[in-house]
Design a protein around this motif. Structure first.
Motif, PDB file in Angstrom:
ATOM      1  N   ALA A 177       0.831  -1.211   0.000  1.00 48.68           N
ATOM      2  CA  ALA A 177       0.000   0.000   0.000  1.00 48.68           C
ATOM      3  C   ALA A 177       0.870   1.268   0.000  1.00 48.68           C
ATOM      4  O   ALA A 177       0.612   2.205  -0.770  1.00 48.68           O
ATOM      5  CB  ALA A 177      -0.919  -0.009   1.216  1.00 48.68           C
ATOM      6  N   TYR A 186      -3.176  -6.560   2.378  1.00 52.02           N
ATOM      7  CA  TYR A 186      -4.225  -6.740   1.366  1.00 52.02           C
ATOM      8  C   TYR A 186      -3.968  -7.945   0.471  1.00 52.02           C
ATOM      9  O   TYR A 186      -4.437  -8.009  -0.661  1.00 52.02           O
ATOM     10  CB  TYR A 186      -4.388  -5.428   0.568  1.00 52.02           C
ATOM     11  CG  TYR A 186      -4.500  -4.258   1.515  1.00 52.02           C
ATOM     12  CD1 TYR A 186      -5.595  -4.172   2.374  1.00 52.02           C
ATOM     13  CD2 TYR A 186      -3.490  -3.314   1.633  1.00 52.02           C
ATOM     14  CE1 TYR A 186      -5.682  -3.169   3.316  1.00 52.02           C
ATOM     15  CE2 TYR A 186      -3.571  -2.289   2.577  1.00 52.02           C
ATOM     16  CZ  TYR A 186      -4.668  -2.227   3.411  1.00 52.02           C
ATOM     17  OH  TYR A 186      -4.754  -1.231   4.350  1.00 52.02           O
ATOM     18  N   LEU A 228     -11.760  -4.493   5.541  1.00 53.44           N
ATOM     19  CA  LEU A 228     -10.959  -3.363   6.010  1.00 53.44           C
ATOM     20  C   LEU A 228     -11.404  -3.036   7.431  1.00 53.44           C
ATOM     21  O   LEU A 228     -12.586  -3.206   7.774  1.00 53.44           O
ATOM     22  CB  LEU A 228     -11.186  -2.150   5.115  1.00 53.44           C
ATOM     23  CG  LEU A 228     -10.675  -2.277   3.683  1.00 53.44           C
ATOM     24  CD1 LEU A 228     -11.096  -1.046   2.874  1.00 53.44           C
ATOM     25  CD2 LEU A 228      -9.161  -2.410   3.654  1.00 53.44           C
ATOM     26  N   ARG A 269     -10.847  -6.543   1.982  1.00 47.91           N
ATOM     27  CA  ARG A 269      -9.453  -6.095   1.818  1.00 47.91           C
ATOM     28  C   ARG A 269      -8.936  -6.407   0.410  1.00 47.91           C
ATOM     29  O   ARG A 269      -8.120  -5.675  -0.137  1.00 47.91           O
ATOM     30  CB  ARG A 269      -8.559  -6.724   2.897  1.00 47.91           C
ATOM     31  CG  ARG A 269      -8.927  -6.257   4.311  1.00 47.91           C
ATOM     32  CD  ARG A 269      -7.696  -6.009   5.162  1.00 47.91           C
ATOM     33  NE  ARG A 269      -6.928  -7.199   5.413  1.00 47.91           N
ATOM     34  CZ  ARG A 269      -7.133  -8.033   6.430  1.00 47.91           C
ATOM     35  NH1 ARG A 269      -8.107  -7.795   7.311  1.00 47.91           N
ATOM     36  NH2 ARG A 269      -6.383  -9.089   6.606  1.00 47.91           N
ATOM     37  N   GLY A 297      10.888  -8.299  -8.668  1.00 48.40           N
ATOM     38  CA  GLY A 297      12.111  -8.905  -8.143  1.00 48.40           C
ATOM     39  C   GLY A 297      12.389  -8.408  -6.742  1.00 48.40           C
ATOM     40  O   GLY A 297      11.760  -7.461  -6.270  1.00 48.40           O
ATOM     41  N   VAL A 324      17.305  -6.185   1.932  1.00 42.13           N
ATOM     42  CA  VAL A 324      17.752  -4.818   1.629  1.00 42.13           C
ATOM     43  C   VAL A 324      18.003  -4.027   2.905  1.00 42.13           C
ATOM     44  O   VAL A 324      18.975  -3.259   2.999  1.00 42.13           O
ATOM     45  CB  VAL A 324      16.782  -4.090   0.660  1.00 42.13           C
ATOM     46  CG1 VAL A 324      15.428  -3.845   1.286  1.00 42.13           C
ATOM     47  CG2 VAL A 324      17.384  -2.771   0.202  1.00 42.13           C
ATOM     48  N   PRO A 361       4.931   2.108   7.470  1.00 42.34           N
ATOM     49  CA  PRO A 361       5.241   1.599   8.814  1.00 42.34           C
ATOM     50  C   PRO A 361       6.731   1.501   9.131  1.00 42.34           C
ATOM     51  O   PRO A 361       7.086   1.511  10.304  1.00 42.34           O
ATOM     52  CB  PRO A 361       4.605   0.207   8.828  1.00 42.34           C
ATOM     53  CG  PRO A 361       3.612   0.204   7.736  1.00 42.34           C
ATOM     54  CD  PRO A 361       4.033   1.214   6.729  1.00 42.34           C
ATOM     55  N   VAL A 405      -3.811   3.588   6.376  1.00 43.05           N
ATOM     56  CA  VAL A 405      -3.837   4.397   5.152  1.00 43.05           C
ATOM     57  C   VAL A 405      -4.098   5.895   5.416  1.00 43.05           C
ATOM     58  O   VAL A 405      -3.460   6.745   4.798  1.00 43.05           O
ATOM     59  CB  VAL A 405      -4.863   3.802   4.148  1.00 43.05           C
ATOM     60  CG1 VAL A 405      -5.145   4.752   3.000  1.00 43.05           C
ATOM     61  CG2 VAL A 405      -4.329   2.465   3.633  1.00 43.05           C
TER      62      VAL A 405
HETATM   63  C1  FAD Z   1      -3.536  -7.717   8.448  1.00 43.47           C
HETATM   64  C2  FAD Z   1      -3.539  -6.224   8.323  1.00 43.47           C
HETATM   65  C3  FAD Z   1      -4.719  -5.554   8.024  1.00 43.47           C
HETATM   66  C4  FAD Z   1      -4.721  -4.168   7.884  1.00 43.47           C
HETATM   67  N1  FAD Z   1      -5.887  -3.530   7.588  1.00 43.47           N
HETATM   68  C5  FAD Z   1      -5.888  -2.196   7.421  1.00 43.47           C
HETATM   69  C6  FAD Z   1      -7.096  -1.491   7.073  1.00 43.47           C
HETATM   70  O1  FAD Z   1      -8.162  -2.080   6.957  1.00 43.47           O
HETATM   71  N2  FAD Z   1      -7.024  -0.163   6.909  1.00 43.47           N
HETATM   72  C7  FAD Z   1      -5.860   0.534   7.049  1.00 43.47           C
HETATM   73  O2  FAD Z   1      -5.863   1.743   6.874  1.00 43.47           O
HETATM   74  N3  FAD Z   1      -4.718  -0.103   7.378  1.00 43.47           N
HETATM   75  C8  FAD Z   1      -4.711  -1.431   7.558  1.00 43.47           C
HETATM   76  N4  FAD Z   1      -3.554  -2.074   7.878  1.00 43.47           N
HETATM   77  C9  FAD Z   1      -2.361  -1.259   7.997  1.00 43.47           C
HETATM   78  C10 FAD Z   1      -1.351  -1.492   6.851  1.00 43.47           C
HETATM   79  O3  FAD Z   1      -0.101  -1.523   7.475  1.00 43.47           O
HETATM   80  C11 FAD Z   1      -1.199  -0.453   5.830  1.00 43.47           C
HETATM   81  O4  FAD Z   1      -2.438  -0.173   5.336  1.00 43.47           O
HETATM   82  C12 FAD Z   1      -0.242  -0.884   4.693  1.00 43.47           C
HETATM   83  O5  FAD Z   1      -0.590  -2.165   4.243  1.00 43.47           O
HETATM   84  C13 FAD Z   1       1.238  -0.840   4.942  1.00 43.47           C
HETATM   85  O6  FAD Z   1       1.794  -1.083   3.677  1.00 43.47           O
HETATM   86  P1  FAD Z   1       3.314  -1.189   3.323  1.00 43.47           P
HETATM   87  O7  FAD Z   1       3.343  -1.163   1.845  1.00 43.47           O
HETATM   88  O8  FAD Z   1       4.105  -0.172   4.026  1.00 43.47           O
HETATM   89  O9  FAD Z   1       3.789  -2.573   3.919  1.00 43.47           O
HETATM   90  P2  FAD Z   1       3.509  -4.135   3.404  1.00 43.47           P
HETATM   91  O10 FAD Z   1       2.058  -4.307   3.333  1.00 43.47           O
HETATM   92  O11 FAD Z   1       4.292  -4.940   4.319  1.00 43.47           O
HETATM   93  O12 FAD Z   1       4.114  -4.117   1.961  1.00 43.47           O
HETATM   94  C14 FAD Z   1       5.505  -4.068   1.718  1.00 43.47           C
HETATM   95  C15 FAD Z   1       5.742  -4.565   0.302  1.00 43.47           C
HETATM   96  O13 FAD Z   1       7.133  -4.469   0.011  1.00 43.47           O
HETATM   97  C16 FAD Z   1       7.567  -5.661  -0.620  1.00 43.47           C
HETATM   98  N5  FAD Z   1       8.990  -5.844  -0.299  1.00 43.47           N
HETATM   99  C17 FAD Z   1       9.524  -5.929   0.938  1.00 43.47           C
HETATM  100  N6  FAD Z   1      10.856  -6.072   0.851  1.00 43.47           N
HETATM  101  C18 FAD Z   1      11.161  -6.071  -0.461  1.00 43.47           C
HETATM  102  C19 FAD Z   1      12.384  -6.196  -1.167  1.00 43.47           C
HETATM  103  N7  FAD Z   1      13.533  -6.339  -0.519  1.00 43.47           N
HETATM  104  N8  FAD Z   1      12.350  -6.156  -2.524  1.00 43.47           N
HETATM  105  C20 FAD Z   1      11.172  -6.022  -3.184  1.00 43.47           C
HETATM  106  N9  FAD Z   1       9.980  -5.912  -2.560  1.00 43.47           N
HETATM  107  C21 FAD Z   1       9.977  -5.927  -1.205  1.00 43.47           C
HETATM  108  C22 FAD Z   1       6.693  -6.744  -0.031  1.00 43.47           C
HETATM  109  O14 FAD Z   1       6.634  -7.857  -0.899  1.00 43.47           O
HETATM  110  C23 FAD Z   1       5.358  -6.027   0.105  1.00 43.47           C
HETATM  111  O15 FAD Z   1       4.561  -6.151  -1.028  1.00 43.47           O
HETATM  112  C24 FAD Z   1      -3.532  -3.442   8.053  1.00 43.47           C
HETATM  113  C25 FAD Z   1      -2.348  -4.125   8.366  1.00 43.47           C
HETATM  114  C26 FAD Z   1      -2.342  -5.497   8.491  1.00 43.47           C
HETATM  115  C27 FAD Z   1      -1.051  -6.199   8.804  1.00 43.47           C
END
Ligand code: FAD
Length: 439
Positions: free
Chosen positions: A17, A51, A60, A100, A126, A366, A409, A421
């Motif tokens: 996200a 998601y 959600l 979701r 990748g 990384v 995060p 979000v």
């Molecule tokens: C189960 C759950 C339900 C949630 N529900 C809600 C909700 O309903 N509403 C809301 O507002 N928030 C919700 N949240 C909060 C949620 O943290 C954020 O909405 C958001 O998903 C955070 O996204 P992110 O991309 O930072 O992290 P992540 O979701 O962890 O995504 C990180 C991405 O980076 C990729 N990645 C990581 N390392 C590498 C690498 N070295 N090389 C390439 N790719 C890499 C991963 O594959 C992944 O796709 C929820 C959280 C969780 C855990």
């Protein structure tokens, strides 16, 4: 090597996200000359940890009105649900809690629309294993040997995915299941088990046995920054919040109005605390804050309440005092909170839903690489990357990187409230503005 280091060549590592929302905020500025390379190791972008579920019962936990990628267009997601790509959700109002998986689709679809057919956006599939600052900029090195150059990199790598020893599919319907944790992760797992018509007892255990609160129609209480006790001791801050709740109740309002009203101030409150104060918050108040702040959709709460009433789900407040394998099962001794009495439970399956970590010395290559070369360091409380207030990554020697930023995060050490979000979209908007001013 692919890509150039021309000004405005941006690397986004991670297409969950946070990465997608950041890319969309950049792409929606057609006047800006940028080239974005989004590196994501999963097949699909927009899913990430939150998601990636396709379970229809996983909703959600934030109402549709607050899930738009753009704070200045709060109806963006609701409109998409009504008219967007694929099946439309009927009866959408601001208090709708969508699936979701639909949100992942919204993220992907919006990104595709904004990226269009031009060359401003490129997705690379990748795993990024290293991010190296060079004279000209920054270079992402991938597991397949490819290298991608940019002027600035945004680390949106999110959570260290929890490694669960068992999958729900392995659970037999009559198994006794123990779930460690009583938060939203436990609720997700319970919903998945219930949908599989699980018959055996399900026991959820946490230190306080606190379940997430439920959403109700509420309106954030306007709280003037002048009245917020920034920097005050935890007890004083707690007393202030309690007074706000009492006053709100006297005016016929709900505590949720106060919790939601604190949102615009919560990052500044966090930043106003010393490390010791933050630690006290994490130790004593976090379970309370999390359960009131991250609430479940009413329809999910109803399923949980019915399961509690029928005995299908039992919640225990306590700690695991010991465990041993016994006749193909696990015998767990739980020391109960309050009485201190030890309760023995024999379980067939055990799941860990105690939470997710953003520690840079977890399993993400990384981050581990960046830390090992001194380009980044964990924060003092082990919450995530040590970053400046604008997300710039702080190195081992305290140097603030001019080229590498954290998003989402992974930056919670600096902001605390940056998991959902509504906060991520504001961070992305501010980052884009700052980046454009710098460029
Ligand atoms: C189960 C759950 C339900 C949630 N529900 C809600 C909700 O309903 N509403 C809301 O507002 N928030 C919700 N949240 C909060 C949620 O943290 C954020 O909405 C958001 O998903 C955070 O996204 P992110 O991309 O930072 O992290 P992540 O979701 O962890 O995504 C990180 C991405 O980076 C990729 N990645 C990581 N390392 C590498 C690498 N070295 N090389 C390439 N790719 C890499 C991963 O594959 C992944 O796709 C929820 C959280 C969780 C855990």
């Amino acid at each position: 090597m692919t890509g150039t280091t021309a000004p405005g060549a941006l690397l986004i590592i991670g297409g969950g996200a946070s990465g997608v929302i950041l890319a969309c905020h950049l792409l929606r500025r057609p006047e800006v000359d940028i080239r974005i390379t989004l590196i994501e190791r999963r097949e699909q972008v927009g899913r990430g940890l939150a998601y990636s579920t396709d379970h229809p019962g996983h909703l959600l936990n934030v109402r549709a009105h607050s899930m738009s990628m753009f704070a200045d267009d709060p109806e963006h997601f609701s409109r998409w649900l009504r008219h967007g790509d694929g099946p439309t959700d009927g009866g959408i109002d601001g208090f709708h809690f969508a699936q979701r998986s639909r949100y992942a689709h919204y993220l992907r679809h919006t990104l595709e629309q904004l990226a269009g057919a031009g060359d401003r956006f490129r997705r690379v599939e990748g795993e990024c294993q290293a991010l190296v600052e060079t004279e000209a900029g920054v270079e992402a090195r991938l597991a397949d040997g490819s290298r991608h150059a940019g002027t600035t990199a945004f680390l949106a790598v999110g959570y260290d995915a929890p490694v669960s020893a068992v999958s729900v599919d392995e659970v037999v319907p009559d198994d006794t299941v123990l779930i460690r944790g009583t938060g939203l992760g436990m609720v997700d797992l319970f919903i998945a088990l219930a949908a599989r018509r699980h018959r055996g007892p399900i026991i959820a255990l946490s230190r306080r046995g606190q379940l997430p609160q439920v959403h109700r129609q509420s309106a954030a209480l306007p709280i003037d920054a002048a009245g917020v006790p920034f920097g005050a001791e935890m007890s004083q801050t707690l007393g202030w919040v309690r007074r706000l709740v009492r006053d709100a109740r006297e005016q016929g309002r709900d505590w949720r109005d106060v919790v939601d009203g604190l949102r615009p101030h919560s990052q500044k409150l966090w930043q106003s605390w010393s490390v010791a104060q933050r630690r006290r918050f994490l130790t004593h108040l976090r379970p309370w804050w999390d359960s009131h702040r991250h609430r479940t959709a009413p329809q999910i709460a109803q399923v949980v309440e019915e399961a509690l009433a029928s005995g299908k789900l039992t919640v225990i407040a306590g700690r695991i005092a010991g465990e041993e394998a016994a006749a193909g099962r696990l015998r767990v001794a739980v020391r109960q909170r309050g009485s201190g009495a030890v309760r023995i439970v024999d379980v067939d399956r055990c799941f860990d839903c105690t939470g997710v970590s953003c520690h840079p010395l977890g399993s993400n290559p990384v981050l581990r690489d960046l830390v090992s070369r001194g380009g980044a360091r964990p924060d003092a409380l082990g919450l995530g990357l040590d970053v400046a207030g604008d997300g710039a990554v702080v190195g081992r020697d305290g140097r603030v990187s001019p080229r590498v930023y954290g998003v989402g995060p992974v930056t919670r050490a600096a902001l605390w409230e940056i998991t959902a979000v509504p906060d991520i979209r504001l961070q992305c908007a501010a980052m884009v503005e700052r980046h454009l001013r710098r460029a």
